[in-house]
Enzyme design. Structure first.
Site, PDB file in Angstrom:
ATOM      1  CB  ALA A  28      -0.945  -0.033   1.331  1.00 37.13           C
ATOM      2  CG  MET A  30       1.588   4.496   5.076  1.00 41.40           C
ATOM      3  SD  MET A  30       2.392   5.655   5.622  1.00 41.40           S
ATOM      4  CE  MET A  30       3.126   5.104   7.117  1.00 41.40           C
ATOM      5  N   GLY A  31       3.923   1.488   2.682  1.00 43.23           N
ATOM      6  CA  GLY A  31       5.003   0.392   2.121  1.00 43.23           C
ATOM      7  C   GLY A  31       5.801   0.666   1.122  1.00 43.23           C
ATOM      8  CG  ASN A  49       0.739  -6.587  -1.804  1.00 46.73           C
ATOM      9  OD1 ASN A  49       0.670  -5.799  -0.794  1.00 46.73           O
ATOM     10  ND2 ASN A  49      -0.334  -6.792  -2.595  1.00 46.73           N
ATOM     11  NE  ARG A  50      -4.232 -10.208   0.762  1.00 47.66           N
ATOM     12  CZ  ARG A  50      -5.117  -9.909   1.376  1.00 47.66           C
ATOM     13  NH1 ARG A  50      -5.828 -10.831   2.200  1.00 47.66           N
ATOM     14  NH2 ARG A  50      -6.106  -8.939   1.026  1.00 47.66           N
ATOM     15  CB  VAL A  91       0.159  -6.194   6.126  1.00 44.69           C
ATOM     16  CG1 VAL A  91       0.932  -6.472   4.997  1.00 44.69           C
ATOM     17  CG2 VAL A  91       0.409  -7.004   7.294  1.00 44.69           C
ATOM     18  CB  SER A 145       4.207   8.418  13.495  1.00 44.85           C
ATOM     19  OG  SER A 145       3.311   9.896  13.124  1.00 44.85           O
ATOM     20  CE  LYS A 199       1.776   6.234  14.999  1.00 45.16           C
ATOM     21  NZ  LYS A 199       0.718   5.324  14.102  1.00 45.16           N
ATOM     22  CG  HIS A 202       2.451   9.934  17.930  1.00 42.47           C
ATOM     23  ND1 HIS A 202       1.646   9.812  16.980  1.00 42.47           N
ATOM     24  CD2 HIS A 202       3.479  10.998  17.485  1.00 42.47           C
ATOM     25  CE1 HIS A 202       1.653  10.570  16.157  1.00 42.47           C
ATOM     26  NE2 HIS A 202       2.849  11.272  16.454  1.00 42.47           N
ATOM     27  CG  ASN A 203      -1.593   7.535  16.750  1.00 46.14           C
ATOM     28  OD1 ASN A 203      -0.470   7.652  16.539  1.00 46.14           O
ATOM     29  ND2 ASN A 203      -2.350   6.619  15.658  1.00 46.14           N
ATOM     30  CD  GLU A 206      -2.216  12.203  14.964  1.00 43.97           C
ATOM     31  OE1 GLU A 206      -1.210  11.644  15.036  1.00 43.97           O
ATOM     32  OE2 GLU A 206      -3.077  11.924  14.280  1.00 43.97           O
ATOM     33  CE1 TYR A 207      -7.221   9.833  17.474  1.00 44.16           C
ATOM     34  CE2 TYR A 207      -9.121  10.173  18.333  1.00 44.16           C
ATOM     35  CZ  TYR A 207      -8.271   9.580  17.540  1.00 44.16           C
ATOM     36  OH  TYR A 207      -8.982   8.370  16.860  1.00 44.16           O
ATOM     37  CG  HIS A 468     -16.463   0.020  49.720  1.00 45.47           C
ATOM     38  ND1 HIS A 468     -16.365  -1.173  49.472  1.00 45.47           N
ATOM     39  CD2 HIS A 468     -17.411   0.711  49.456  1.00 45.47           C
ATOM     40  CE1 HIS A 468     -17.384  -1.402  48.783  1.00 45.47           C
ATOM     41  NE2 HIS A 468     -18.027  -0.479  48.591  1.00 45.47           N
TER      42      HIS A 468
END
Ligand code: 2AM
Length: 498
Positions: A28, A30-31, A49-50, A91, A145, A199, A202-203, A206-207, A468
């Site tokens: 794809a 990125m790859g 690739n598959r 993948v 990233s 990672k 990191h995301n 990012e949000y 408690h």
């Protein structure tokens, strides 16, 4: 004489054998881009690739004229690799990764390396690390990233897993990654799933960064009535100072972008945010490990609330708004206060993110290099910013820093921004502009700096209805129970058994 058998083997080896430094599975975008990036840096990559037609298509188009070689089976791919073999997968996360691992294991030898550069969940990476260790294979889960552009010209790379693999992949990884002040934005993160965990955080951050920017935009647009062009100028100006970052930069660009009819495109986009899950995973991890990553959680929920567009449309017609929704006062001062609120909240957000990393490291026995992580995020990735250089400095100065807010630089920065930050959150509340992330950051700050919180009352309530028990402030470690109502023995509220 001693060399003879070796020569024989060489002479029967086919021309293409053992030529490739690394194999990359998954063509794809990125790859493909990562392969071309590796090729640019002198590495010979074997592409697979598959759906194998994509290999030929890639070799005849994007990779035409490069040193990239292709393979039409995993056997062929493995035969083309130098030892120890390095196979990187880009993948779809989940079953595809397990499927390739299963097919690769019989083809590889002890000491060979499998790298997963996809968006895998860190628990999957932990499991795969353990399984492959029993087979003598080295496994690396690497955060990648920077999107397609980053993959092509310099991503942020966050590899973790079996540390013996690092010496073999380091030259490749550190040559293709982004650089900041000539230092590579890639270092060894730590054990098993830590690369994918970092990672994920990191995301999540990012949000938070994106949500904070959206709240600043919302305040300027709604309370101040500013046009996209005016807001674009404000963001462009902010990008010259301490908020200098990729996300602020693209926000300035987005706001000034015009559709074909000359109108700002951003204002035509439906206000219902999508998400792929990594922010949610970070928030869930915060809950799992008891770390108050409130800003990330609020940012995820803000996207969820935005997605309820139809409900919101109906509610907007019936739910009462405050009497005044427009800001009256010194506009320039308010804009500067928004900048301060954004900066202080961002500091809180990163402080929370690093708190979560620290907690996960303690839980899993990871030895994380926090300064190194800040540097990995400093360039190449979506949250890249000048600010991350300061975080690196903070951890370089004090490796044992328990919280970013306690670092001198950040403590002073938040102190400087505090009054403006409070004014902005207050105004948002008063004028009815939702500021969930700015407010969550501020309430976290106030909670974190409080030596006394009302949790004594929570403990009393818990003991009242559920026996408690509680500790006394004067003697922590010893637990007491009080029969609060004077009736009914140990537990007062007999119907409540939570
Ligand atoms: P494909 O081109 O054969 O679909 C991104 O989707 C990448 O992941 C592609 O290279 C895709 O291969 C691969 N991929 C997705 N699901 C897969 C699976 N179940 N098994 C193997 N590869 C898969």
């Amino acid at each position: 004489m001693g060399n003879a058998p070796c020569k024989t083997i060489k002479s029967v080896a086919r021309k293409n054998d053992h030529v490739a430094d690394i194999a990359l599975i998954g063509l794809a975008v990125m790859g493909q881009n990562l392969i071309l990036n590796m090729n640019d840096h002198g590495w010979t990559v074997c592409a697979y690739n598959r759906t194998t037609e994509k290999v030929d298509k890639f070799l005849n188009n994007e990779a035409k004229g490069t040193k990239v070689v292709g393979a039409h089976s995993l056997q062929e791919m493995v035969a083309k690799l130098k030892k120890p073999r390095k196979v990187m997968m880009l993948v779809k996360a989940g079953a595809a990764v397990d499927s390739f691992i299963q097919q690769l294991v019989p083809l590889l030898e002890k000491g060979d390396i499998i790298i997963d550069g996809g968006n895998s969940e860190y628990q999957d990476t932990q499991r795969r690390c353990q399984e492959l260790a029993t087979k003598g294979l080295l496994y690396v889960g690497s955060g990648v990233s920077g999107g397609e552009e980053g993959a092509r010209y310099g991503p942020s790379l966050m590899p973790g897993g079996h540390s013996e693999a690092w010496q073999h992949i380091q030259p490749i990884f550190q040559s293709i990654c982004a650089r900041s002040n000539d230092e590579p934005c890639c270092d060894w993160v730590g054990e098993d799933g830590s690369g994918h965990y970092v990672k994920m955080v990191h995301n999540g951050i990012e949000y938070g960064d994106m949500q904070l920017i959206c709240e600043a935009y919302h305040l300027m647009k709604t309370a101040l009535g500013m046009t996209p062009d005016e807001m674009s100028e404000v963001f462009a100006e902010w990008n010259k100072g301490e908020l200098d970052s990729f996300l602020i930069e693209i926000t300035a660009n987005i706001l000034k972008f015009k559709d074909e009819d000359g109108e700002p495109l951003v204002e035509k986009i439906r206000d219902a945010a999508g998400q792929k899950g990594t922010g949610k995973w970070t928030a869930i991890s915060g809950l799992d490990y008891g770390t108050p990553t409130t800003l990330i959680a609020e940012s995820v929920f803000a996207r969820c609330l935005s997605a309820l567009k139809d409900e919101r449309m109906k509610a907007s017609k019936v739910l009462e708004a405050p009497a005044h929704t427009k800001f009256t006062g010194d506009k320039e001062e308010f804009i500067e206060n928004i900048r301060k609120a954004l900066y202080a909240s961002k500091i809180v957000s990163y402080a929370q993110g690093f708190m979560l990393l620290r907690e996960a490291a303690a839980k899993f026995g990871w030895n994380l290099n926090y300064g190194g992580i800040a540097l990995m995020w400093r360039g190449g990735c979506i949250i890249r910013s000048v600010f991350l250089g300061k975080i690196k400095d903070a951890f370089d100065q004090n490796r044992d820093l328990t919280n970013l807010l306690l670092d001198d630089f950040f403590r002073a920065a938040v102190g400087r921004c505090q009054a403006g930050w409070r004014a902005v959150v207050g105004k948002g509340v008063e004028l009815g502009v939702p500021v969930p992330a700015l407010a969550a950051a501020l309430t976290f700050y106030d909670g974190y700096r409080s030596s006394v919180l009302p949790a004594n009352l929570i403990q009393a309530q818990r003991d009242y209805f559920g026996a408690h028990t509680y500790e006394l402030a004067a003697s922590p470690g010893t637990f007491h129970h009080t029969n609060w109502t004077g009736t009914g023995g140990n537990v007062s509220a007999t119907t409540y058994d939570a």
